[in-house]
Design a protein around this motif. Structure first.
Motif, short mmCIF file in Angstrom:
data_model
loop_
_atom_site.label_atom_id
_atom_site.label_comp_id
_atom_site.label_asym_id
_atom_site.label_seq_id
_atom_site.Cartn_x
_atom_site.Cartn_y
_atom_site.Cartn_z
N GLU A 1 0.83 -1.21 0.00
CA GLU A 1 0.00 0.00 0.00
C GLU A 1 0.86 1.26 0.00
N LYS A 2 1.91 1.25 0.81
CA LYS A 2 2.80 2.42 0.87
C LYS A 2 3.50 2.61 -0.47
N ALA A 3 3.91 1.52 -1.11
CA ALA A 3 4.56 1.62 -2.41
C ALA A 3 3.61 2.21 -3.45
N GLN A 4 2.36 1.79 -3.43
CA GLN A 4 1.37 2.33 -4.36
C GLN A 4 1.11 3.81 -4.09
N GLU A 5 1.06 4.17 -2.81
CA GLU A 5 0.84 5.57 -2.43
C GLU A 5 1.99 6.44 -2.94
N LEU A 6 3.22 5.99 -2.73
CA LEU A 6 4.38 6.75 -3.18
C LEU A 6 4.46 6.82 -4.70
N LYS A 7 4.07 5.75 -5.35
CA LYS A 7 4.06 5.74 -6.81
C LYS A 7 3.06 6.77 -7.34
N GLY A 8 1.90 6.86 -6.71
CA GLY A 8 0.90 7.84 -7.11
C GLY A 8 1.38 9.26 -6.89
N LYS A 9 2.02 9.51 -5.74
CA LYS A 9 2.55 10.85 -5.46
C LYS A 9 3.63 11.22 -6.46
N ALA A 10 4.48 10.26 -6.81
CA ALA A 10 5.55 10.54 -7.77
C ALA A 10 4.99 10.87 -9.14
N SER A 11 3.97 10.15 -9.58
CA SER A 11 3.39 10.43 -10.89
C SER A 11 2.68 11.78 -10.89
N GLN A 12 2.04 12.15 -9.78
CA GLN A 12 1.41 13.46 -9.70
C GLN A 12 2.45 14.57 -9.74
N ALA A 13 3.56 14.36 -9.04
CA ALA A 13 4.63 15.36 -9.05
C ALA A 13 5.23 15.51 -10.44
N ALA A 14 5.42 14.39 -11.12
CA ALA A 14 5.98 14.43 -12.48
C ALA A 14 5.02 15.16 -13.42
N LYS A 15 3.73 14.92 -13.27
CA LYS A 15 2.75 15.61 -14.11
C LYS A 15 2.78 17.11 -13.83
N VAL B 1 5.33 18.89 -12.83
CA VAL B 1 6.55 19.43 -13.43
C VAL B 1 6.37 19.59 -14.94
N GLN B 2 5.75 18.61 -15.57
CA GLN B 2 5.51 18.68 -17.01
C GLN B 2 4.57 19.84 -17.35
N ASP B 3 3.54 20.02 -16.53
CA ASP B 3 2.60 21.12 -16.76
C ASP B 3 3.30 22.47 -16.62
N GLU B 4 4.17 22.58 -15.61
CA GLU B 4 4.90 23.83 -15.41
C GLU B 4 5.84 24.10 -16.57
N ALA B 5 6.52 23.06 -17.04
CA ALA B 5 7.44 23.22 -18.16
C ALA B 5 6.68 23.63 -19.42
N SER B 6 5.53 23.05 -19.63
CA SER B 6 4.72 23.41 -20.79
C SER B 6 4.27 24.86 -20.71
N ALA B 7 3.86 25.29 -19.53
CA ALA B 7 3.42 26.67 -19.36
C ALA B 7 4.57 27.63 -19.59
#
Length: 62
Positions: A9-23, A25-31
């Protein structure tokens, strides 16, 4: 709930947080890429290394 389940569960939670953070960063770079270069950061506020690199890039074709 076993220890293995807790780790999964913790691994899944961290994976979700990492993907949200990456998204984010991508949104900020696009802007930022849509902004004109002059509006990104005034020349006086930019670090000297960036200004030097920009001057070199501008004069490369000359």
């Amino acid at each position: 709930m076993g220890i293995k389940d807790q780790f999964n569960e913790k691994a899944q939670e961290l994976k979700g947080k990492a993907s949200q953070a990456a998204k984010g960063v991508q949104d900020e770079a696009s802007a930022r890429s849509r902004q004109p270069r002059e509006k990104r950061q005034p020349q006086a506020e930019r670090p000297p290394a960036d200004r030097t690199r920009d001057e070199f890039d501008e004069n490369w074709d000359a």
